[in-house]
Design a protein around this motif. Structure first.
Motif, PDB file in Angstrom:
ATOM      1  N   ARG A   1      -6.269   9.291   0.611  1.00 59.23           N
ATOM      2  CA  ARG A   1      -6.577   7.982   1.464  1.00 59.23           C
ATOM      3  C   ARG A   1      -7.752   7.055   0.881  1.00 59.23           C
ATOM      4  NH1 ARG A   1      -2.656   7.638   4.599  1.00 59.23           N
ATOM      5  NH2 ARG A   1      -3.229   5.648   5.335  1.00 59.23           N
TER       6      ARG A   1
ATOM      7  N   ASP B   1       3.160  10.348  10.029  1.00 53.52           N
ATOM      8  CA  ASP B   1       2.096   9.087   9.937  1.00 53.52           C
ATOM      9  C   ASP B   1       1.543   8.637  11.378  1.00 53.52           C
ATOM     10  OD1 ASP B   1       3.164   9.023   7.481  1.00 53.52           O
ATOM     11  OD2 ASP B   1       4.479   7.329   7.816  1.00 53.52           O
TER      12      ASP B   1
ATOM     13  N   SER C   1       4.596  11.321   2.994  1.00 56.47           N
ATOM     14  CA  SER C   1       3.854  11.619   4.495  1.00 56.47           C
ATOM     15  C   SER C   1       2.836  12.480   4.198  1.00 56.47           C
ATOM     16  CB  SER C   1       4.715  11.760   5.419  1.00 56.47           C
ATOM     17  OG  SER C   1       5.102  10.381   5.909  1.00 56.47           O
TER      18      SER C   1
ATOM     19  N   ARG D   1       8.896  10.768   9.393  1.00 54.60           N
ATOM     20  CA  ARG D   1       7.729   9.981   8.570  1.00 54.60           C
ATOM     21  C   ARG D   1       7.169   9.391   9.767  1.00 54.60           C
ATOM     22  NH1 ARG D   1       8.177   6.266   4.369  1.00 54.60           N
ATOM     23  NH2 ARG D   1      10.228   5.931   4.627  1.00 54.60           N
TER      24      ARG D   1
ATOM     25  N   ARG E   1      -1.183  12.161  12.134  1.00 52.05           N
ATOM     26  CA  ARG E   1      -2.095  12.820  11.396  1.00 52.05           C
ATOM     27  C   ARG E   1      -3.546  12.355  11.981  1.00 52.05           C
ATOM     28  NH1 ARG E   1      -0.291   8.526   6.874  1.00 52.05           N
ATOM     29  NH2 ARG E   1      -1.549   6.912   7.670  1.00 52.05           N
TER      30      ARG E   1
ATOM     31  N   TYR F   1       0.804   5.129  -2.219  1.00 51.32           N
ATOM     32  CA  TYR F   1       1.000   6.384  -1.684  1.00 51.32           C
ATOM     33  C   TYR F   1       1.953   7.122  -2.302  1.00 51.32           C
ATOM     34  CZ  TYR F   1      -2.717   5.732   1.508  1.00 51.32           C
ATOM     35  OH  TYR F   1      -3.882   5.425   2.101  1.00 51.32           O
TER      36      TYR F   1
ATOM     37  N   SER G   1       0.783  -1.173  -0.051  1.00 54.65           N
ATOM     38  CA  SER G   1       0.096   0.036   0.010  1.00 54.65           C
ATOM     39  C   SER G   1       0.894   1.224   0.177  1.00 54.65           C
ATOM     40  CB  SER G   1      -1.097   0.141   1.359  1.00 54.65           C
ATOM     41  OG  SER G   1      -0.249  -0.025   2.376  1.00 54.65           O
TER      42      SER G   1
HETATM   43  O1   DC Z   1       5.894   1.744   3.192  1.00 52.97           O
HETATM   44  P1   DC Z   1       6.254   2.790   2.448  1.00 52.97           P
HETATM   45  O2   DC Z   1       7.414   3.514   3.506  1.00 52.97           O
HETATM   46  O3   DC Z   1       6.798   2.784   1.244  1.00 52.97           O
HETATM   47  O4   DC Z   1       5.265   3.756   2.959  1.00 52.97           O
HETATM   48  C1   DC Z   1       5.229   5.430   2.329  1.00 52.97           C
HETATM   49  C2   DC Z   1       4.592   6.136   3.078  1.00 52.97           C
HETATM   50  O5   DC Z   1       2.975   5.831   2.625  1.00 52.97           O
HETATM   51  C3   DC Z   1       4.443   6.177   4.676  1.00 52.97           C
HETATM   52  O6   DC Z   1       5.222   7.156   5.221  1.00 52.97           O
HETATM   53  C4   DC Z   1       3.130   6.478   5.156  1.00 52.97           C
HETATM   54  C5   DC Z   1       2.315   6.218   3.838  1.00 52.97           C
HETATM   55  N1   DC Z   1       1.281   5.093   4.195  1.00 52.97           N
HETATM   56  C6   DC Z   1       0.255   5.478   4.810  1.00 52.97           C
HETATM   57  O7   DC Z   1       0.038   6.611   5.130  1.00 52.97           O
HETATM   58  N2   DC Z   1      -0.554   4.271   4.755  1.00 52.97           N
HETATM   59  C7   DC Z   1      -0.385   3.034   4.323  1.00 52.97           C
HETATM   60  N3   DC Z   1      -1.316   2.166   4.473  1.00 52.97           N
HETATM   61  C8   DC Z   1       0.768   2.666   3.600  1.00 52.97           C
HETATM   62  C9   DC Z   1       1.595   3.830   3.500  1.00 52.97           C
END
Ligand code: DC
Length: 218
Positions: free
Chosen positions: A102, A177, A93, A173, A180, A35, A31
């Protein structure tokens, strides 16, 4: 059926989920990658929110798990490498905190997992996106350990970054994360916590595979 693995940046959830999918012959959904593709569009829109929302509607994001890799596409172009740069990491983020983004990403995921058996990784999958997931895991690890893993990944790709820069980015991040208002990073009450700080990669994969395997009917 869907199994979710949530956790902070660099906790090992993506590589673990990918290995679990490979080992069990099931689908993998990253996921965070979705993003990140949305962030590419945001950067294309030069961070102008109005242009960004227009582009988000016009552009097509697609993905599949093939040859042991999660591939993400923007208008048919494979952007799986491009979404891993520090430039994208620095803005992701901010983009992921936008409620409309989202809903957009959640919609893409819900459509994808209608059939088949999936293991998916993210931040809010167990709490907000798939609250009825068959199994939920929450992976954690020390900040330094997580940064070292991410740094190795970036250096392999030729990115010139330091451990301090990666640690700062991850810590920042985590902060955005987790705080928020729209579906923050949070452990679901019914998730199994796995601290990977002192586990080997194979151990973390086995712990999860052992719990999924009996539930898969082939
Ligand atoms: O897993 P990643 O580091 O590739 O994710 C990148 C960004 O995406 C992370 O900083 C927060 C966001 N994210 C999110 O808010 N919700 C999710 N389900 C997956 C990632």
């Amino acid at each position: 059926m869907i199994v979710v693995i949530d956790g902070p940046a660099g906790s090992g959830k993506s590589s673990t989920a990918r290995a679990v999918a490979e080992h069990l012959g099931i689908q993998y959904l990253d996921s965070g990658a979705l993003y990140r593709v949305a962030t590419l569009i945001y950067l294309k829109a030069e961070k102008n929110k109005i242009t960004f929302f227009e582009l988000l509607k016009e552009n097509k994001i697609s993905f599949h798990f093939k040859d042991k890799k999660f591939h993400a596409f923007l208008n048919g172009t494979n952007v799986s490498e491009e979404i891993r740069t520090m430039e994208v990491s620095q803005s992701v983020s901010e983009v992921a905190a936008i409620p409309e983004v989202r809903s957009f990403v959640n919609d893409l995921m819900h459509k994808a997992v209608k059939q088949d058996v999936y293991v998916a990784d993210g931040r809010d999958l167990g709490t907000a996106v798939f609250p009825n997931a068959t199994l939920k895991f929450f992976m954690v690890a020390d900040l330094r350990k997580r940064a070292e893993r991410r740094l190795a990944e970036l250096l392999r790709k030729g990115d010139e970054v330091t451990l301090e820069e990666v640690m700062d980015n991850i810590a920042q991040r985590d902060e955005t994360d987790s705080n928020r208002s729209a579906d923050p990073l949070k452990k679901a009450d019914d998730a199994v916590e796995i601290d990977t700080s002192s586990l080997s990669f194979n151990e973390q994969v086995s712990i999860i595979c052992d719990q999924i395997e009996p539930l898969i009917t082939k």
